[in-house]
Motif scaffolding. Structure first.
Motif, PDB file in Angstrom:
ATOM      1  N   LEU A  90      64.660  30.095  26.455  1.00 46.81           N
ATOM      2  CA  LEU A  90      65.690  29.344  27.170  1.00 46.81           C
ATOM      3  C   LEU A  90      65.860  28.009  26.454  1.00 46.81           C
ATOM      4  O   LEU A  90      65.357  27.826  25.349  1.00 46.81           O
ATOM      5  CB  LEU A  90      65.281  29.143  28.625  1.00 46.81           C
ATOM      6  CG  LEU A  90      64.886  30.418  29.398  1.00 46.81           C
ATOM      7  CD1 LEU A  90      64.107  30.057  30.643  1.00 46.81           C
ATOM      8  CD2 LEU A  90      66.122  31.210  29.760  1.00 46.81           C
ATOM      9  N   ASN A 137      70.076  29.613  35.338  1.00 46.41           N
ATOM     10  CA  ASN A 137      69.581  30.306  34.148  1.00 46.41           C
ATOM     11  C   ASN A 137      68.144  29.908  33.841  1.00 46.41           C
ATOM     12  O   ASN A 137      67.690  30.020  32.714  1.00 46.41           O
ATOM     13  CB  ASN A 137      70.474  30.008  32.932  1.00 46.41           C
ATOM     14  CG  ASN A 137      70.247  30.988  31.786  1.00 46.41           C
ATOM     15  OD1 ASN A 137      69.880  32.141  31.999  1.00 46.41           O
ATOM     16  ND2 ASN A 137      70.462  30.530  30.565  1.00 46.41           N
ATOM     17  N   SER A 173      73.006  28.240  27.808  1.00 49.48           N
ATOM     18  CA  SER A 173      74.309  27.819  28.322  1.00 49.48           C
ATOM     19  C   SER A 173      75.305  27.673  27.183  1.00 49.48           C
ATOM     20  O   SER A 173      74.972  27.119  26.127  1.00 49.48           O
ATOM     21  CB  SER A 173      74.175  26.480  29.058  1.00 49.48           C
ATOM     22  OG  SER A 173      75.435  25.952  29.383  1.00 49.48           O
ATOM     23  N   GLU A 213      69.226  23.988  30.511  1.00 47.79           N
ATOM     24  CA  GLU A 213      69.757  25.045  31.370  1.00 47.79           C
ATOM     25  C   GLU A 213      69.940  24.600  32.820  1.00 47.79           C
ATOM     26  O   GLU A 213      69.135  23.848  33.370  1.00 47.79           O
ATOM     27  CB  GLU A 213      68.859  26.275  31.316  1.00 47.79           C
ATOM     28  CG  GLU A 213      68.768  26.922  29.945  1.00 47.79           C
ATOM     29  CD  GLU A 213      70.129  27.147  29.314  1.00 47.79           C
ATOM     30  OE1 GLU A 213      71.006  27.732  29.976  1.00 47.79           O
ATOM     31  OE2 GLU A 213      70.311  26.733  28.154  1.00 47.79           O
TER      32      GLU A 213
END
Length: 406
Positions: free
Chosen positions: A117, A125, A170, A121
Motif C-alpha cells: 500500500l 484502501n 490511490s 491511502e
C-alpha cells in the motif's frame, strides 16, 4: 465549457444565505453536487417505471431493467473497460475494495504473503487489508510519502523485490492532491508478479480513465464524487479475475440455481450483485456520466488545473499558511493546508459564517496526517462548477481567520 451555464445546472449552488452570499461549495473531494439532469433521472424512475429489475416480465419492469443496464454500459465506456460484465455495482469505493479483499484476498493470500500500500491511502484502501492481515497473517508494507507529497518510487521498486501478491494505491490523494504515475507503477507491479488495484475515488471524477491502458486489475470508484447519487459505486475487475473469485454476498440475483444444500452462481456481473440493487441510483449515475461526457473530461481537467494553480498561488501568500502536498506540477484539485495560529475546525467554522464550505479534520487519512506531524488539516477541493471568484472568497475568509486568531 460554459461555466455560467454549468452553475445554472446545479440547483443547490443557487442558494443565497441571509447575508446575500451565494453558496460557495469547496468540498467536492468529500461529495460532489448534483446537476438537475441527475435528480430528474432518478425522479423519472420513481414516478414512471418503479419496479424491480431482472425479474418482472411486465412493461415497466423491463424498462427499469433496460435503464439500469444502460447505465452499466455507459460506465463501461467511460472508463474504457473491455466488457460490461467487468462493471460491478457496489455501494461505494469502500465496498468495492472490501469485495476484493474478502473474495480474491481470502482465496489467494496465505500467511506471510505481502500486500503493498502507500502512506497516503484513504482508510477505505487501508482497513480492509489490515483486517485481512489480522485474520490471515499477511504482511503489509507501505510506499513512503516524500516531504513534497510525492511517493518514494525508489522505495516502491525495492518493495517490489519482496515479491508482493498485490499492490493497492490511490490514483489521486484526497488530501495531498498527489497523482502517482499509476500506469508505470502497474507495469512494475506486473513485472514483479503482483496484481494492481487502483482506488479511483478521486481520480475518476477529474480526468479521463482508461483501465485497459493503465492495465489495472481492479479499479474502484464512487458515483457521489462525480455528480452522481450517494449509495452506489463501481468495482471494475478483469473478467478472468472476477470469474475466478468466489461471491461476496449471498442472496437473490447472484445465483443461477439453488438447492437446499448448495447453489451455483450467476454469470458476471450479477455474481457479485446480491439482492435488489440501488436501481434509481444506478440510473442517476448513468445521467451523471452523460453530463460529464457532455462537458468533456479534458475541459473539466483543464478548468480544475487553472482553479487549483490560482488557489495555490493565493494560499501561499496567506500569513502562517502551509500547504500539505505538491504545490506545482500535475496534481489533483484537493488542496490541504494548516495555519500556525488556528485549528482547522475553527477555520472551517469561520469560513462557514461566510457561506463557504470546506472540510476540516483528517479526511479519513489519519496515518498520512501522522506522517506530516499534524492532527488535522483544512481542505478546499474544487470541481467543474467552481470559479476563480470563489477562490478569492476563500482567501477573504482566511483573512478574517487571520484577523481573529493571527
Amino acid at each position: 465549457m460554459s461555466l455560467s451555464n454549468i452553475l445554472q445546472d446545479f440547483p443547490i449552488l443557487n442558494q443565497i444565505d441571509k447575508n446575500g452570499k451565494r453558496l460557495c461549495f469547496l468540498d467536492s473531494a468529500a461529495t460532489s453536487q448534483k446537476p438537475e439532469t441527475v435528480i430528474e433521472a432518478m425522479n423519472h424512475y420513481y414516478r414512471t417505471i418503479n419496479a424491480n429489475i431482472h425479474r418482472g416480465i411486465y412493461q415497466i419492469a423491463e424498462e427499469a431493467t433496460d435503464a439500469y443496464e444502460k447505465s452499466r454500459k455507459k460506465i463501461q465506456k467511460f472508463i474504457h473497460a473491455g466488457s460490461a460484465s467487468e462493471i460491478i455495482f457496489t455501494r461505494n469505493t469502500t465496498e468495492s475494495i472490501n469485495l476484493v479483499a474478502n473474495t480474491w484476498g481470502r482465496k489467494n493470500l496465505q500467511k506471510g504473503d505481502l500486500v503493498i500500500l502507500s502512506e497516503m491511502e484513504h482508510h477505505a484502501n487501508l482497513i480492509p487489508w489490515q483486517i485481512l492481515a489480522t485474520n490471515q497473517g499477511i504482511n503489509l508494507e507501505f510506499i513512503p510519502v516524500l516531504e513534497n507529497g510525492l511517493l518514494n518510487l525508489t522505495e516502491y521498486k525495492r518493495l517490489l523485490g519482496l515479491q508482493p501478491k498485490i499492490v493497492c494505491v490511490s490514483g489521486m490523494s484526497n488530501v495531498l492532491g498527489t497523482v502517482p504515475p499509476i500506469k508505470q507503477m502497474a507495469v512494475d507491479a506486473h513485472k514483479a508478479g503482483a496484481l494492481f488495484l487502483v482506488d479511483g475515488a478521486q481520480m475518476a471524477p477529474h480526468m479521463k480513465v482508461d483501465v485497459q491502458d493503465i492495465d489495472a486489475d481492479f479499479f474502484a470508484f464512487s458515483a457521489h464524487k462525480m455528480l452522481g447519487p450517494t449509495g452506489i459505486g463501481i468495482l471494475y475487475g478483469k473478467e478472468a479475475l472476477l470469474e475466478s473469485m468466489p461471491p461476496f454476498l449471498g442472496g437473490g440475483d447472484m445465483i443461477s440455481k439453488v438447492y437446499l444444500r448448495s447453489f451455483t452462481t450467476n454469470d458476471l456481473p450479477y455474481k457479485f450483485e446480491a439482492g435488489t440493487p440501488a436501481i434509481a441510483e444506478a440510473i442517476g449515475f448513468g445521467a451523471a456520466i452523460d453530463y460529464l461526457n457532455q462537458v468533456g473530461m479534458d475541459a473539466i481537467s483543464k478548468h480544475e488545473m487553472e482553479i487549483t494553480r490560482y488557489a495555490i498561488q493565493k494560499l501561499q501568500k496567506v500569513p502562517g499558511l502551509k500547504i500539505i502536498g505538491p504545490t506545482d506540477g500535475f496534481r489533483g484539485s484537493a488542496v490541504s493546508f494548516t495555519l500556525d495560529y488556528a485549528h482547522p475546525h475553527d477555520v472551517a467554522q469561520i469560513l462557514d459564517s461566510e457561506f463557504i464550505c470546506v472540510r476540516a479534520g483528517h479526511h479519513c487519512a489519519m496515518p498520512l496526517h501522522t506522517r506530516f506531524s499534524v492532527p488535522a488539516t483544512t481542505r478546499a477541493s474544487f470541481y467543474l462548477y467552481n470559479t476563480l471568484d470563489e477562490v478569492d472568497r476563500l482567501i477573504t475568509g482566511l483573512e478574517k481567520v487571520h484577523h481573529l486568531f493571527g
